[in-house]
Write a protein that holds these residues in place. Structure first.
Motif, PDB file in Angstrom:
ATOM      1  N   ASN A   1     -10.622   1.560  68.483  1.00  0.00           N
ATOM      2  CA  ASN A   1     -11.587   2.080  69.441  1.00  0.00           C
ATOM      3  C   ASN A   1     -12.916   1.464  69.041  1.00  0.00           C
ATOM      4  O   ASN A   1     -13.581   1.937  68.124  1.00  0.00           O
ATOM      5  N   ALA A   2     -13.301   0.379  69.688  1.00  0.00           N
ATOM      6  CA  ALA A   2     -14.480  -0.374  69.291  1.00  0.00           C
ATOM      7  C   ALA A   2     -15.732   0.485  69.363  1.00  0.00           C
ATOM      8  O   ALA A   2     -16.004   1.123  70.382  1.00  0.00           O
ATOM      9  N   ASN A   3     -16.468   0.503  68.285  1.00  0.00           N
ATOM     10  CA  ASN A   3     -17.709   1.279  68.224  1.00  0.00           C
ATOM     11  C   ASN A   3     -18.841   0.410  68.764  1.00  0.00           C
ATOM     12  O   ASN A   3     -19.592  -0.206  68.009  1.00  0.00           O
ATOM     13  N   LYS A   4     -18.958   0.363  70.074  1.00  0.00           N
ATOM     14  CA  LYS A   4     -19.937  -0.521  70.704  1.00  0.00           C
ATOM     15  C   LYS A   4     -21.366  -0.078  70.442  1.00  0.00           C
ATOM     16  O   LYS A   4     -22.291  -0.900  70.414  1.00  0.00           O
ATOM     17  N   GLU A   5     -21.587   1.224  70.269  1.00  0.00           N
ATOM     18  CA  GLU A   5     -22.944   1.709  70.006  1.00  0.00           C
ATOM     19  C   GLU A   5     -23.430   1.221  68.648  1.00  0.00           C
ATOM     20  O   GLU A   5     -24.570   0.761  68.501  1.00  0.00           O
ATOM     21  N   ALA A   6     -22.567   1.317  67.638  1.00  0.00           N
ATOM     22  CA  ALA A   6     -22.935   0.821  66.311  1.00  0.00           C
ATOM     23  C   ALA A   6     -23.122  -0.696  66.344  1.00  0.00           C
ATOM     24  O   ALA A   6     -24.015  -1.240  65.689  1.00  0.00           O
ATOM     25  N   ALA A   7     -22.280  -1.362  67.139  1.00  0.00           N
ATOM     26  CA  ALA A   7     -22.358  -2.817  67.227  1.00  0.00           C
ATOM     27  C   ALA A   7     -23.676  -3.272  67.841  1.00  0.00           C
ATOM     28  O   ALA A   7     -24.338  -4.178  67.324  1.00  0.00           O
TER      29      ALA A   7
ATOM     30  N   ARG B   1     -11.963  -8.275  63.802  1.00  0.00           N
ATOM     31  CA  ARG B   1     -10.995  -8.393  62.715  1.00  0.00           C
ATOM     32  C   ARG B   1     -11.318  -9.577  61.817  1.00  0.00           C
ATOM     33  O   ARG B   1     -11.162  -9.510  60.611  1.00  0.00           O
ATOM     34  N   ILE B   2     -11.793 -10.685  62.397  1.00  0.00           N
ATOM     35  CA  ILE B   2     -12.144 -11.843  61.575  1.00  0.00           C
ATOM     36  C   ILE B   2     -13.358 -11.531  60.704  1.00  0.00           C
ATOM     37  O   ILE B   2     -13.372 -11.805  59.518  1.00  0.00           O
ATOM     38  N   ILE B   3     -14.352 -10.899  61.310  1.00  0.00           N
ATOM     39  CA  ILE B   3     -15.566 -10.611  60.571  1.00  0.00           C
ATOM     40  C   ILE B   3     -15.314  -9.581  59.489  1.00  0.00           C
ATOM     41  O   ILE B   3     -16.049  -9.475  58.527  1.00  0.00           O
ATOM     42  N   LYS B   4     -14.252  -8.824  59.622  1.00  0.00           N
ATOM     43  CA  LYS B   4     -13.935  -7.835  58.606  1.00  0.00           C
ATOM     44  C   LYS B   4     -13.504  -8.514  57.302  1.00  0.00           C
ATOM     45  O   LYS B   4     -13.486  -7.907  56.254  1.00  0.00           O
ATOM     46  N   LYS B   5     -13.147  -9.791  57.379  1.00  0.00           N
ATOM     47  CA  LYS B   5     -12.779 -10.537  56.186  1.00  0.00           C
ATOM     48  C   LYS B   5     -14.056 -10.999  55.467  1.00  0.00           C
ATOM     49  O   LYS B   5     -15.154 -10.592  55.804  1.00  0.00           O
ATOM     50  N   ASN B   6     -13.863 -11.895  54.507  1.00  0.00           N
ATOM     51  CA  ASN B   6     -14.991 -12.334  53.704  1.00  0.00           C
ATOM     52  C   ASN B   6     -15.978 -13.143  54.540  1.00  0.00           C
ATOM     53  O   ASN B   6     -15.621 -14.156  55.124  1.00  0.00           O
ATOM     54  N   VAL B   7     -17.226 -12.680  54.575  1.00  0.00           N
ATOM     55  CA  VAL B   7     -18.300 -13.429  55.200  1.00  0.00           C
ATOM     56  C   VAL B   7     -19.400 -13.591  54.171  1.00  0.00           C
ATOM     57  O   VAL B   7     -19.842 -12.624  53.567  1.00  0.00           O
ATOM     58  N   VAL B   8     -19.806 -14.822  53.942  1.00  0.00           N
ATOM     59  CA  VAL B   8     -20.814 -15.111  52.940  1.00  0.00           C
ATOM     60  C   VAL B   8     -21.997 -15.786  53.625  1.00  0.00           C
ATOM     61  O   VAL B   8     -21.818 -16.724  54.401  1.00  0.00           O
TER      62      VAL B   8
ATOM     63  N   ALA C   1     -26.424 -12.241  63.888  1.00  0.00           N
ATOM     64  CA  ALA C   1     -26.501 -10.972  64.616  1.00  0.00           C
ATOM     65  C   ALA C   1     -25.155 -10.603  65.227  1.00  0.00           C
ATOM     66  O   ALA C   1     -24.729  -9.444  65.178  1.00  0.00           O
ATOM     67  N   VAL C   2     -24.473 -11.583  65.800  1.00  0.00           N
ATOM     68  CA  VAL C   2     -23.170 -11.331  66.420  1.00  0.00           C
ATOM     69  C   VAL C   2     -22.118 -10.995  65.362  1.00  0.00           C
ATOM     70  O   VAL C   2     -21.282 -10.115  65.552  1.00  0.00           O
ATOM     71  N   GLN C   3     -22.169 -11.683  64.241  1.00  0.00           N
ATOM     72  CA  GLN C   3     -21.214 -11.407  63.171  1.00  0.00           C
ATOM     73  C   GLN C   3     -21.419 -10.007  62.595  1.00  0.00           C
ATOM     74  O   GLN C   3     -20.457  -9.279  62.339  1.00  0.00           O
ATOM     75  N   ASP C   4     -22.681  -9.644  62.383  1.00  0.00           N
ATOM     76  CA  ASP C   4     -22.967  -8.297  61.891  1.00  0.00           C
ATOM     77  C   ASP C   4     -22.505  -7.247  62.900  1.00  0.00           C
ATOM     78  O   ASP C   4     -21.959  -6.199  62.530  1.00  0.00           O
ATOM     79  N   ALA C   5     -22.743  -7.529  64.186  1.00  0.00           N
ATOM     80  CA  ALA C   5     -22.329  -6.587  65.233  1.00  0.00           C
ATOM     81  C   ALA C   5     -20.812  -6.473  65.301  1.00  0.00           C
ATOM     82  O   ALA C   5     -20.269  -5.377  65.500  1.00  0.00           O
ATOM     83  N   ALA C   6     -20.115  -7.597  65.126  1.00  0.00           N
ATOM     84  CA  ALA C   6     -18.649  -7.576  65.149  1.00  0.00           C
ATOM     85  C   ALA C   6     -18.100  -6.731  64.010  1.00  0.00           C
ATOM     86  O   ALA C   6     -17.123  -5.989  64.180  1.00  0.00           O
ATOM     87  N   PHE C   7     -18.719  -6.832  62.852  1.00  0.00           N
ATOM     88  CA  PHE C   7     -18.301  -6.003  61.721  1.00  0.00           C
ATOM     89  C   PHE C   7     -18.498  -4.528  62.042  1.00  0.00           C
ATOM     90  O   PHE C   7     -17.662  -3.681  61.706  1.00  0.00           O
ATOM     91  N   ALA C   8     -19.613  -4.199  62.724  1.00  0.00           N
ATOM     92  CA  ALA C   8     -19.918  -2.810  63.059  1.00  0.00           C
ATOM     93  C   ALA C   8     -18.960  -2.240  64.103  1.00  0.00           C
ATOM     94  O   ALA C   8     -18.834  -1.018  64.226  1.00  0.00           O
TER      95      ALA C   8
ATOM     96  N   ILE D   1     -17.138  -9.317  70.179  1.00  0.00           N
ATOM     97  CA  ILE D   1     -18.415  -9.221  70.882  1.00  0.00           C
ATOM     98  C   ILE D   1     -18.923 -10.618  71.157  1.00  0.00           C
ATOM     99  O   ILE D   1     -18.693 -11.541  70.367  1.00  0.00           O
ATOM    100  N   MET D   2     -19.574 -10.795  72.280  1.00  0.00           N
ATOM    101  CA  MET D   2     -20.181 -12.079  72.620  1.00  0.00           C
ATOM    102  C   MET D   2     -21.586 -11.817  73.143  1.00  0.00           C
ATOM    103  O   MET D   2     -21.830 -10.817  73.830  1.00  0.00           O
ATOM    104  N   ALA D   3     -22.513 -12.682  72.777  1.00  0.00           N
ATOM    105  CA  ALA D   3     -23.901 -12.519  73.204  1.00  0.00           C
ATOM    106  C   ALA D   3     -24.446 -13.845  73.694  1.00  0.00           C
ATOM    107  O   ALA D   3     -24.070 -14.912  73.199  1.00  0.00           O
ATOM    108  N   PHE D   4     -25.357 -13.763  74.669  1.00  0.00           N
ATOM    109  CA  PHE D   4     -25.955 -14.946  75.263  1.00  0.00           C
ATOM    110  C   PHE D   4     -27.476 -14.836  75.163  1.00  0.00           C
ATOM    111  O   PHE D   4     -28.041 -13.779  75.420  1.00  0.00           O
TER     112      PHE D   4
END
Length: 328
Positions: A72-78, A273-280, A45-52, A250-253
């Motif tokens: 400009n981080a799109n926090k709403e999409a995240a 930026r990291i999540i924008k790279k290859n995630v499998v 969930a956090v990785q998907d949100a970071a990509f968003a 993004i960080m979630a607890f």
């Protein structure tokens, strides 16, 4: 006493202990399995949100040519993506009651933006009928603010760009530290090493302080909702905090989620930026029990177990490419 009587007594004493131990072992196995499943769900969930975070409608909100860290981080999409993935992987689906119950175990979500951070936490409000309700809302953005004993103040960013107030002259300065070096009485701007150390420390301390405050505040709301679990900020290594301020992220607890006779507590960090790279994703097709891997931009109805940075890592862990399904 006859040997048979001793054997019976022995069995009466040993068997109950054995049964209890077997039950506890089974319960612990279930707890371990659920914890692994929940951890995979939270991190996904956090990785998907970071990509968003990087999904911006306007080109001017994308990375600036001056700084690779300016977004400009799109926090709403995240946050929309975060809850969508959480509800799916925790079994809440489209059920609003189940979604609300899951949300109660998430005290804080935080987004580190280029020049400040955002906190997403429970807020109390009154509806039209006069009833008190609680829901997650974004708090106003807070800057990464620093001040010294001489009265100077600096608003940091995720790189070396600053907005600074020079107390001795009463003037405001803007620019990258290197550009301002030697042109100001603010000592911190004239020392690159000390500047970077203080910048990171200021950002981490600011985010930590607010996360701790809102997790503590969540206890009050949880108590009114009938929960007696004590929410508190987890012990997170300083290195992990420091690494989290390299880019927007993004960080979630999640805390207090019942798992057997225990509680599940965890956290996850994700960098845009990291999540924008290859995630499998490494996932299991529950209809067959087979393990497959696929890229995160796929939308497949499989239970995600692990994440990898490449297909090679996923294959080494025993997952097959998902396109094998379609070769049949």
């Amino acid at each position: 006493m006859k040997t048979t009587n001793l054997a019976i007594i022995f069995l009466l004493i040993v068997v109950p202990f054995y049964l209890i131990l077997d039950m506890r072992t089974s319960d612990q196995k279930l707890v371990n399995r659920l914890e692994a499943q929940y951890s995979a769900a939270l991190h996904t969930a956090v990785q998907d949100a970071a990509f968003a975070l990087n999904q911006n409608e306007y080109q001017e909100n994308e990375a600036s040519y001056q700084s690779s860290k300016y977004f400009n981080a799109n926090k709403e999409a995240a946050i929309e993506t975060f809850w969508k993935t959480m509800n799916l992987n925790f079994g809440a689906g489209e059920d609003p009651v189940a979604q609300g119950a899951l949300a109660a175990y998430v005290p804080v979500v935080a987004v580190t933006d280029y020049s400040g951070f955002h906190i997403y936490a429970f807020t109390e409000y009154t509806d039209a009928g006069g009833n008190k309700l609680y829901k997650h809302e974004w708090k106003p953005e807070k800057p990464y603010a620093y001040s010294d004993q001489a009265g100077n103040s600096i608003n940091f960013t995720l790189d070396s760009y600053v907005t600074a107030y020079e107390a001795s002259t009463g003037t405001w300065l803007k620019g990258y530290r290197k550009e301002l070096e030697g042109l100001t009485d603010i000592a911190l701007l004239n020392n690159e090493k000390q500047f970077d150390e203080m910048r990171r420390r200021t950002i981490v301390n600011a985010v930590q302080k607010d996360v701790a405050y809102f997790i503590n505040q969540h206890n009050q709301f949880a108590l009114r909702l009938g929960s007696y679990y004590n929410f508190k900020i987890p012990l997170i290594p300083n290195e992990e905090w420091t690494n989290s301020v390299d880019d927007i992220g993004i960080m979630a607890f999640i805390q207090g989620l019942p798992v057997g006779h225990q509680f599940y507590n965890n956290y996850a960090f994700g960098s845009g930026r990291i999540i924008k790279k290859n995630v499998v994703y490494g996932a299991i097709d529950e209809s067959t029990g087979l393990k497959y891997y696929y890229r995160s931009n796929y939308q497949l109805n499989m239970r995600i177990e692990e994440t990898f940075s490449s297909e090679k890592e996923a294959a080494a862990a025993g997952y097959m490419p998902v396109d094998r399904i379609y070769r049949k």
